[in-house]
Design a protein around this motif. Sequence first.
Motif, PDB file in Angstrom:
ATOM      1  N   LYS A   1      26.645 -47.060 -48.188  1.00  0.00           N
ATOM      2  CA  LYS A   1      27.249 -46.088 -49.104  1.00  0.00           C
ATOM      3  C   LYS A   1      28.407 -45.357 -48.426  1.00  0.00           C
ATOM      4  O   LYS A   1      28.235 -44.747 -47.361  1.00  0.00           O
ATOM      5  CB  LYS A   1      26.202 -45.085 -49.571  1.00  0.00           C
ATOM      6  CG  LYS A   1      26.728 -44.064 -50.596  1.00  0.00           C
ATOM      7  CD  LYS A   1      25.633 -43.105 -51.032  1.00  0.00           C
ATOM      8  CE  LYS A   1      24.626 -43.776 -51.938  1.00  0.00           C
ATOM      9  NZ  LYS A   1      25.209 -44.119 -53.263  1.00  0.00           N
TER      10      LYS A   1
ATOM     11  N   THR B   1      19.446 -55.714 -52.373  1.00  0.00           N
ATOM     12  CA  THR B   1      18.825 -54.456 -52.785  1.00  0.00           C
ATOM     13  C   THR B   1      17.746 -54.664 -53.854  1.00  0.00           C
ATOM     14  O   THR B   1      17.001 -53.724 -54.155  1.00  0.00           O
ATOM     15  CB  THR B   1      19.888 -53.474 -53.310  1.00  0.00           C
ATOM     16  OG1 THR B   1      20.717 -54.138 -54.272  1.00  0.00           O
ATOM     17  CG2 THR B   1      20.754 -52.962 -52.171  1.00  0.00           C
TER      18      THR B   1
ATOM     19  N   GLN C   1      19.570 -45.625 -46.225  1.00  0.00           N
ATOM     20  CA  GLN C   1      20.796 -46.417 -46.308  1.00  0.00           C
ATOM     21  C   GLN C   1      21.796 -46.016 -45.230  1.00  0.00           C
ATOM     22  O   GLN C   1      21.766 -44.883 -44.741  1.00  0.00           O
ATOM     23  CB  GLN C   1      21.428 -46.241 -47.694  1.00  0.00           C
ATOM     24  CG  GLN C   1      20.503 -46.642 -48.826  1.00  0.00           C
ATOM     25  CD  GLN C   1      20.965 -46.131 -50.177  1.00  0.00           C
ATOM     26  OE1 GLN C   1      21.927 -45.375 -50.274  1.00  0.00           O
ATOM     27  NE2 GLN C   1      20.279 -46.551 -51.228  1.00  0.00           N
TER      28      GLN C   1
ATOM     29  N   ASP D   1      29.642 -48.133 -53.181  1.00  0.00           N
ATOM     30  CA  ASP D   1      28.446 -48.762 -52.618  1.00  0.00           C
ATOM     31  C   ASP D   1      28.687 -50.247 -52.385  1.00  0.00           C
ATOM     32  O   ASP D   1      29.359 -50.912 -53.177  1.00  0.00           O
ATOM     33  CB  ASP D   1      27.254 -48.603 -53.567  1.00  0.00           C
ATOM     34  CG  ASP D   1      26.733 -47.172 -53.618  1.00  0.00           C
ATOM     35  OD1 ASP D   1      27.278 -46.337 -52.875  1.00  0.00           O
ATOM     36  OD2 ASP D   1      25.808 -46.911 -54.396  1.00  0.00           O
TER      37      ASP D   1
ATOM     38  N   ASP E   1      26.366 -53.604 -51.824  1.00  0.00           N
ATOM     39  CA  ASP E   1      24.986 -54.096 -51.862  1.00  0.00           C
ATOM     40  C   ASP E   1      24.910 -55.623 -51.887  1.00  0.00           C
ATOM     41  O   ASP E   1      23.937 -56.194 -52.340  1.00  0.00           O
ATOM     42  CB  ASP E   1      24.235 -53.505 -53.063  1.00  0.00           C
ATOM     43  CG  ASP E   1      24.900 -53.849 -54.394  1.00  0.00           C
ATOM     44  OD1 ASP E   1      25.899 -54.603 -54.388  1.00  0.00           O
ATOM     45  OD2 ASP E   1      24.424 -53.366 -55.441  1.00  0.00           O
TER      46      ASP E   1
ATOM     47  N   GLN F   1      17.165 -50.170 -48.912  1.00  0.00           N
ATOM     48  CA  GLN F   1      17.830 -49.724 -47.687  1.00  0.00           C
ATOM     49  C   GLN F   1      18.982 -50.630 -47.265  1.00  0.00           C
ATOM     50  O   GLN F   1      19.696 -50.328 -46.311  1.00  0.00           O
ATOM     51  CB  GLN F   1      16.827 -49.596 -46.535  1.00  0.00           C
ATOM     52  CG  GLN F   1      16.119 -50.883 -46.151  1.00  0.00           C
ATOM     53  CD  GLN F   1      14.761 -51.005 -46.806  1.00  0.00           C
ATOM     54  OE1 GLN F   1      14.609 -50.666 -47.968  1.00  0.00           O
ATOM     55  NE2 GLN F   1      13.766 -51.471 -46.055  1.00  0.00           N
TER      56      GLN F   1
ATOM     57  N   ARG G   1      21.616 -51.116 -48.930  1.00  0.00           N
ATOM     58  CA  ARG G   1      22.871 -50.593 -49.479  1.00  0.00           C
ATOM     59  C   ARG G   1      23.651 -49.830 -48.413  1.00  0.00           C
ATOM     60  O   ARG G   1      23.083 -49.093 -47.615  1.00  0.00           O
ATOM     61  CB  ARG G   1      22.581 -49.699 -50.683  1.00  0.00           C
ATOM     62  CG  ARG G   1      23.833 -49.161 -51.382  1.00  0.00           C
ATOM     63  CD  ARG G   1      23.490 -48.417 -52.657  1.00  0.00           C
ATOM     64  NE  ARG G   1      23.136 -49.363 -53.729  1.00  0.00           N
ATOM     65  CZ  ARG G   1      21.914 -49.561 -54.184  1.00  0.00           C
ATOM     66  NH1 ARG G   1      20.886 -48.898 -53.656  1.00  0.00           N
ATOM     67  NH2 ARG G   1      21.682 -50.412 -55.156  1.00  0.00           N
TER      68      ARG G   1
END
Length: 497
Positions: free
Chosen positions: A258, A249, A333, A273, A275, A254, A256
């Motif tokens: 979630k 990230t 995301q 999240d 990442d 994008q 990530r």
Amino acid sequence: MKVKKELKIGEKYTVRELQEFAVAEMYKSIPEHEDKTDPQVGAILTTSDGIVIETAHRGELRAGDHAEFTVLERKCRDRKVDGCVIYATLEPCAPGARKNPKLSCSERIANGRIKKIYIGIQDPDPTVKGKGEDFLRSKNIEIEYFDKDLQNEIIAANEKFMEEARERARIADLADLQPIKNPFEIGLKNFAYNDFSEDALQLYIEKANIPYKVDSEEFKKLLVKWDFIDIDNGQPTGWGILLFGKKPTDKYSQARIKFTVVKSEGLKPEIEDFDMALVKAPEEIEKYLRYVFPKSIDRSHFEHTEHTEISRQLLEAITNAIVHRDYKIDGAQILINITPKEIIIKSPGAPIVPLEKLQSFTAPTVSRNPKLADIFYNMRYIERRGFGMEELQKYKPKPVYSFDGVNTVLSITRNIILSKEDIRQILESLKEEEKKAYDYLRRETRATKSDYATYAQIDDKKAQRILKKLVDAGLVQTEGKAKATEYVIAVAGTIDE
């Protein structure tokens, strides 16, 4: 494969029939090598409305000639083919894939101003897979794919070639030929080799059985060959950072993933999240899901058994969202929302196959990001032939695919399994009249609003309102429609008396 009709030049056929003719033509291919397996490829050239112009197969007129080259340059060289359609059982080779001065098949298709191409399967070599398609799309050539059953037949006929191609790409030295690169295969400024996560690289080596050490020159050459390191400047590429970066990230917001989890109605959502390097994400997400979906005891049978909602289908659905999303959409995301009633997986980008084929679970096996798909397949996170799609439709009720203008959306109705503690917490939040209704349904198993209204001596409207509260809380689900709607216990876990 038996073709129902006989192919005749100048006759008109359906899309399905033309796909079948291309597969039949594929079997006529003539091999050119003795030391390796050559692909079997068939091609059919038609007008825009399906009238057959010509057919060809690999090696038909000269050893090694590609089917698309044969049909366009050898058989139709003096014919204008503007607006025509090609059916090819294998993805056309991309610019740079053939030694100068030879043009690639995708360049010949573009130069001929072909309007549309139906592709059987993508090139099995992960170093070039998808590049022919990328070039054709850049020239505004429409792409669709063969039906899934025909794809399976093409794969089966070319199984040995495909395995050899993947193995050569997996461990071979750098090839002389360098196909065109997409933006994610170009070295990133301000990034260096030490921006790779050693843990992520080691995880891939172990899961994919790569015969090299993480710090070896042989392994670094593979990263170059796969376009994870730019051969020109030695910098990590976009795909490299997404897959193996310490923190992808830092370059791509994008990247990530979630999660938003609402365990029961009225409770505050829990946000999580992810990442990390994409190759590490599936295992970390699985650990998280074991927290979100704890095991519970099903006492509905004499022998008590443990259950969990985590399934291979759910994990593969999430992994597919990671692999097949459109990473070119900045800031978009992957969003996974879990409520007591459903699981929603939003994967950025429009579907690359017709939405109706996703909705009917007949989508062909194809990837927007072939390099990612190959890496995840090698790590055994996904199935190569779309078996995950076949398993996914076993959910009851069947999941639903849609497109919201930005994301491809998969909606899964939950077969709720709650722990004793989950149910106890939900019951504590209910009013007495709602607890009474829940106890009634536990005894009766199922009932209509009228059944409960009669039992509780209340009107139907109030009964429906109370039962809806139980549905919203995730304790009860509905079956049927209108007056025939029944309310049934939705959870496998129970609480002690």
